[in-house]
Design a protein around this motif. Structure first.
Motif, PDB file in Angstrom:
ATOM      1  N   MET A 108       0.782  -1.052   0.040  1.00 13.53           N
ATOM      2  CA  MET A 108       0.097   0.119   0.067  1.00 13.53           C
ATOM      3  C   MET A 108       1.034   1.288  -0.091  1.00 13.53           C
ATOM      4  O   MET A 108       1.703   1.142   0.895  1.00 13.53           O
ATOM      5  CB  MET A 108      -1.056  -0.226   1.319  1.00 13.53           C
ATOM      6  CG  MET A 108      -1.845   1.191   1.188  1.00 13.53           C
ATOM      7  SD  MET A 108      -3.154   0.885   2.566  1.00 13.53           S
ATOM      8  CE  MET A 108      -3.698  -0.743   2.692  1.00 13.53           C
ATOM      9  N   THR A 109       0.597   2.139  -0.922  1.00 14.20           N
ATOM     10  CA  THR A 109       1.476   3.232  -1.003  1.00 14.20           C
ATOM     11  C   THR A 109       0.947   4.265   0.141  1.00 14.20           C
ATOM     12  O   THR A 109      -0.197   4.184   0.633  1.00 14.20           O
ATOM     13  CB  THR A 109       1.168   4.124  -2.318  1.00 14.20           C
ATOM     14  OG1 THR A 109      -0.203   4.726  -2.340  1.00 14.20           O
ATOM     15  CG2 THR A 109       1.445   3.241  -3.333  1.00 14.20           C
ATOM     16  N   GLN A 110       2.011   5.251   0.354  1.00 18.42           N
ATOM     17  CA  GLN A 110       1.757   6.471   1.373  1.00 18.42           C
ATOM     18  C   GLN A 110       0.352   7.382   1.087  1.00 18.42           C
ATOM     19  O   GLN A 110      -0.292   7.409   1.857  1.00 18.42           O
ATOM     20  CB  GLN A 110       2.820   7.353   1.244  1.00 18.42           C
ATOM     21  CG  GLN A 110       2.726   8.589   2.335  1.00 18.42           C
ATOM     22  CD  GLN A 110       3.875   9.521   2.396  1.00 18.42           C
ATOM     23  OE1 GLN A 110       4.921   9.344   1.418  1.00 18.42           O
ATOM     24  NE2 GLN A 110       3.780  10.387   3.097  1.00 18.42           N
ATOM     25  N   HIS A 111       0.093   7.445  -0.234  1.00 17.49           N
ATOM     26  CA  HIS A 111      -1.163   8.264  -0.475  1.00 17.49           C
ATOM     27  C   HIS A 111      -2.389   7.453  -0.224  1.00 17.49           C
ATOM     28  O   HIS A 111      -3.435   7.707   0.094  1.00 17.49           O
ATOM     29  CB  HIS A 111      -1.281   8.565  -2.097  1.00 17.49           C
ATOM     30  CG  HIS A 111      -0.091   9.757  -2.372  1.00 17.49           C
ATOM     31  ND1 HIS A 111       0.379  10.320  -1.481  1.00 17.49           N
ATOM     32  CD2 HIS A 111       0.528  10.073  -3.551  1.00 17.49           C
ATOM     33  CE1 HIS A 111       1.217  11.404  -2.020  1.00 17.49           C
ATOM     34  NE2 HIS A 111       1.244  11.016  -3.200  1.00 17.49           N
ATOM     35  N   GLU A 112      -2.454   6.072  -0.615  1.00 18.19           N
ATOM     36  CA  GLU A 112      -3.338   5.189  -0.118  1.00 18.19           C
ATOM     37  C   GLU A 112      -3.473   5.121   1.234  1.00 18.19           C
ATOM     38  O   GLU A 112      -4.750   5.121   1.637  1.00 18.19           O
ATOM     39  CB  GLU A 112      -3.274   3.807  -1.008  1.00 18.19           C
ATOM     40  CG  GLU A 112      -4.390   2.911  -0.656  1.00 18.19           C
ATOM     41  CD  GLU A 112      -4.388   1.315  -1.201  1.00 18.19           C
ATOM     42  OE1 GLU A 112      -5.320   0.505  -1.025  1.00 18.19           O
ATOM     43  OE2 GLU A 112      -3.506   1.257  -2.101  1.00 18.19           O
ATOM     44  N   THR A 113      -2.497   5.030   1.996  1.00 14.54           N
ATOM     45  CA  THR A 113      -2.787   4.715   3.562  1.00 14.54           C
ATOM     46  C   THR A 113      -3.257   6.257   3.788  1.00 14.54           C
ATOM     47  O   THR A 113      -4.324   6.144   4.868  1.00 14.54           O
ATOM     48  CB  THR A 113      -1.360   4.746   4.022  1.00 14.54           C
ATOM     49  OG1 THR A 113      -0.864   3.364   3.722  1.00 14.54           O
ATOM     50  CG2 THR A 113      -1.127   4.719   5.522  1.00 14.54           C
TER      51      THR A 113
ATOM     52  N   LEU B  92      -5.567   8.348   2.286  1.00 13.57           N
ATOM     53  CA  LEU B  92      -6.687   8.449   1.996  1.00 13.57           C
ATOM     54  C   LEU B  92      -7.631   7.410   2.847  1.00 13.57           C
ATOM     55  O   LEU B  92      -8.719   7.689   3.324  1.00 13.57           O
ATOM     56  CB  LEU B  92      -7.147   7.883   0.444  1.00 13.57           C
ATOM     57  CG  LEU B  92      -6.506   9.121  -0.355  1.00 13.57           C
ATOM     58  CD1 LEU B  92      -6.633   8.452  -1.943  1.00 13.57           C
ATOM     59  CD2 LEU B  92      -7.465  10.066  -0.362  1.00 13.57           C
ATOM     60  N   ARG B  93      -7.299   6.099   3.040  1.00  9.44           N
ATOM     61  CA  ARG B  93      -8.037   5.447   4.154  1.00  9.44           C
ATOM     62  C   ARG B  93      -8.006   5.952   5.330  1.00  9.44           C
ATOM     63  O   ARG B  93      -9.139   5.712   6.078  1.00  9.44           O
ATOM     64  CB  ARG B  93      -7.203   3.859   3.883  1.00  9.44           C
ATOM     65  CG  ARG B  93      -7.342   3.114   2.749  1.00  9.44           C
ATOM     66  CD  ARG B  93      -6.718   1.808   2.638  1.00  9.44           C
ATOM     67  NE  ARG B  93      -7.014   0.918   1.496  1.00  9.44           N
ATOM     68  CZ  ARG B  93      -8.026   0.245   1.186  1.00  9.44           C
ATOM     69  NH1 ARG B  93      -8.940   0.149   1.860  1.00  9.44           N
ATOM     70  NH2 ARG B  93      -7.823  -0.307  -0.146  1.00  9.44           N
ATOM     71  N   GLY B  94      -6.874   6.609   5.733  1.00  8.92           N
ATOM     72  CA  GLY B  94      -6.998   7.416   7.211  1.00  8.92           C
ATOM     73  C   GLY B  94      -8.070   8.283   7.309  1.00  8.92           C
ATOM     74  O   GLY B  94      -8.853   8.490   8.087  1.00  8.92           O
ATOM     75  N   LEU B  95      -8.080   9.076   5.851  1.00  5.88           N
ATOM     76  CA  LEU B  95      -9.177  10.309   6.083  1.00  5.88           C
ATOM     77  C   LEU B  95     -10.704   9.526   5.990  1.00  5.88           C
ATOM     78  O   LEU B  95     -11.462   9.853   6.446  1.00  5.88           O
ATOM     79  CB  LEU B  95      -9.215  10.789   4.580  1.00  5.88           C
ATOM     80  CG  LEU B  95     -10.464  11.594   4.257  1.00  5.88           C
ATOM     81  CD1 LEU B  95     -10.264  13.025   5.312  1.00  5.88           C
ATOM     82  CD2 LEU B  95     -10.085  12.251   2.947  1.00  5.88           C
TER      83      LEU B  95
END
Length: 133
Positions: free
Chosen positions: A1-6, A8-11
């Motif tokens: 999982m990329t930093q950007h996906e992580t 967004l999932r956090g959001l």
């Protein structure tokens, strides 16, 4: 999982848990904007600045509850991310013809642009299932 996906999932997790205000601000770049293309809920579409998003987050909790993001496809290309998801929520108070307790379901294609590790722009296409009380 990329930093950007992580990120967004956090959001999505923060929104699901009822985070508002500065708790949401942490996900967005100071110059962020949100664009919603026309849908049944926003027939003319809608564009908001970060400040409008933050102000709207508290109002949103009065209108809907039990939000959930079921993330499907995520495509990351550099600073851009495309997400296909299904969003569900329950209407918390009557909204015109939509009564309290109505389940909302939208199939969403959302496109994000990141800057400095934060979301600079979100553009979304929300396809709502028929709304039935």
């Amino acid at each position: 999982m990329t930093q950007h996906e992580t990120h967004l999932r956090g959001l999505y997790a923060a929104i699901e848990s009822g985070v508002t205000g500065d708790g949401l601000r942490a996900f967005w770049h100071p110059d962020a904007e949100q664009i919603e293309f026309p849908s049944i809920m926003r027939p003319k579409g809608h564009r908001r600045s970060l400040e409008e998003m933050i102000a709207g987050s508290a109002v949103g909790l009065e209108i809907i509850r039990d939000q959930h993001y079921d993330v499907g496809t995520v495509i990351v290309q550099g600073e851009e991310v495309a997400v296909q998801l299904t969003w569900t929520a329950i209407v918390a108070r009557d909204l015109g013809a939509i009564t309290s307790g109505t389940k909302l379901v939208a199939h969403v294609a959302a496109f994000y642009v990141f800057r400095d590790g934060l979301i600079l722009r979100q553009s979304s296409y929300d396809c709502y299932e028929p709304i039935e009380p």
